[in-house]
Scaffold this motif. Sequence first.
Motif, PDB file in Angstrom:
ATOM      1  N   PHE A 143     -46.119 -77.173  -2.401  1.00  0.00           N
ATOM      2  CA  PHE A 143     -46.568 -78.757  -1.774  1.00  0.00           C
ATOM      3  C   PHE A 143     -45.306 -79.392  -1.219  1.00  0.00           C
ATOM      4  O   PHE A 143     -45.605 -80.265  -0.491  1.00  0.00           O
ATOM      5  CB  PHE A 143     -47.135 -79.226  -3.098  1.00  0.00           C
TER       6      PHE A 143
ATOM      7  N   LEU B 238     -52.392 -85.646  -5.415  1.00  0.00           N
ATOM      8  CA  LEU B 238     -52.708 -84.527  -4.671  1.00  0.00           C
ATOM      9  C   LEU B 238     -52.221 -83.024  -4.740  1.00  0.00           C
ATOM     10  O   LEU B 238     -53.096 -82.363  -4.794  1.00  0.00           O
ATOM     11  CB  LEU B 238     -52.282 -85.030  -3.346  1.00  0.00           C
TER      12      LEU B 238
ATOM     13  N   TRP C  12     -54.986 -80.195  -5.794  1.00  0.00           N
ATOM     14  CA  TRP C  12     -55.120 -78.985  -5.242  1.00  0.00           C
ATOM     15  C   TRP C  12     -54.999 -77.990  -6.111  1.00  0.00           C
ATOM     16  O   TRP C  12     -55.697 -76.987  -5.728  1.00  0.00           O
ATOM     17  CB  TRP C  12     -53.841 -79.315  -4.128  1.00  0.00           C
ATOM     18  N   LYS C  13     -53.989 -77.990  -6.925  1.00  0.00           N
ATOM     19  CA  LYS C  13     -53.743 -76.787  -7.711  1.00  0.00           C
ATOM     20  C   LYS C  13     -54.938 -76.567  -8.671  1.00  0.00           C
ATOM     21  O   LYS C  13     -55.365 -75.502  -9.005  1.00  0.00           O
ATOM     22  CB  LYS C  13     -52.509 -77.171  -8.773  1.00  0.00           C
TER      23      LYS C  13
END
Length: 294
Positions: A124, A161, A165-166
């Motif tokens: 990221f 974020l 996302w993870k």
Amino acid sequence: MSTREIFDSRIESGLLLLPTLLVTVVFLYYPTAMAFRTSFFDSSFGRAEVFVGLENYAGLLTSSGYHQSIIISVVFAAVVVVGVVGVSLYLTFLIHEVDTGQGLYLISVIWPYALPPAVGALVFLFITHPTLGVLTGPIESLGVEVDWFNNGSQAFIVVALAAIWKQIGYNVIFMIAAMNNVPDTLTETAKLDGVGGLRRLVSVYIPIMTPTIFFLVIINTIYAFFGTFAFVDLLTSGGPSNATNILIFNLYQEGFSFFNFGIASAKSVVLFVIVGVLMFVQFQITDKYSYYGG
């Protein structure tokens, strides 16, 4: 000899459970007890312990910086939980509606969860770096200056974020199973009545999936408080200006950067209590609003 005869003895059953009990005691209960004990001492690296009673807790009650960390952590957890559940539900619904290539879409959504948190944070970082990130140019072309190394609000958004996302893949695994268990008759009836996709998701699927969703809310809450350390550590180190200094990173700094083990232990106890209270509230809501059929 039957299986029942083999495991009928309490001694044999205890011996089989002994390895699990030992691991639990050594790596969970003993460290927890030691942290609780240390929270009542003035304990620093290279110095003898001095009993101070509730002094460490009193210091936390009057610390404006620690109060800010609590607020940031609660807001961060709320953003992560709502974001993960919302995005996961929508992606699950899209995958569920696909007739061809569903397995490929599932793998595409789930793979970030297979990454270690530290690797996910570095990925990221590469995507969102203020000067080198692959998304920086497109975002700045919209008139938004990307400078989350110095902008606290942007740093908070980036870490949130990354955490969302993870965790999406983990949620999709459970949600797709729950959605596949929704009776086809309900889906067909809704389609015949002209119910659109999103309305069908909200009015048909989500009410039936409430046990799974509430379970994931609890898991995601624990993840937001405890499992996002790597993102904060590698992306922002709690900054800028403590904008991302959540509780788990705050106590890590206290213990392993400043070596104030007594205060760090008190912070770990407070964090445990906060998460425990949240879990209790969520379990109460789960029992009240979950749908189990019938």
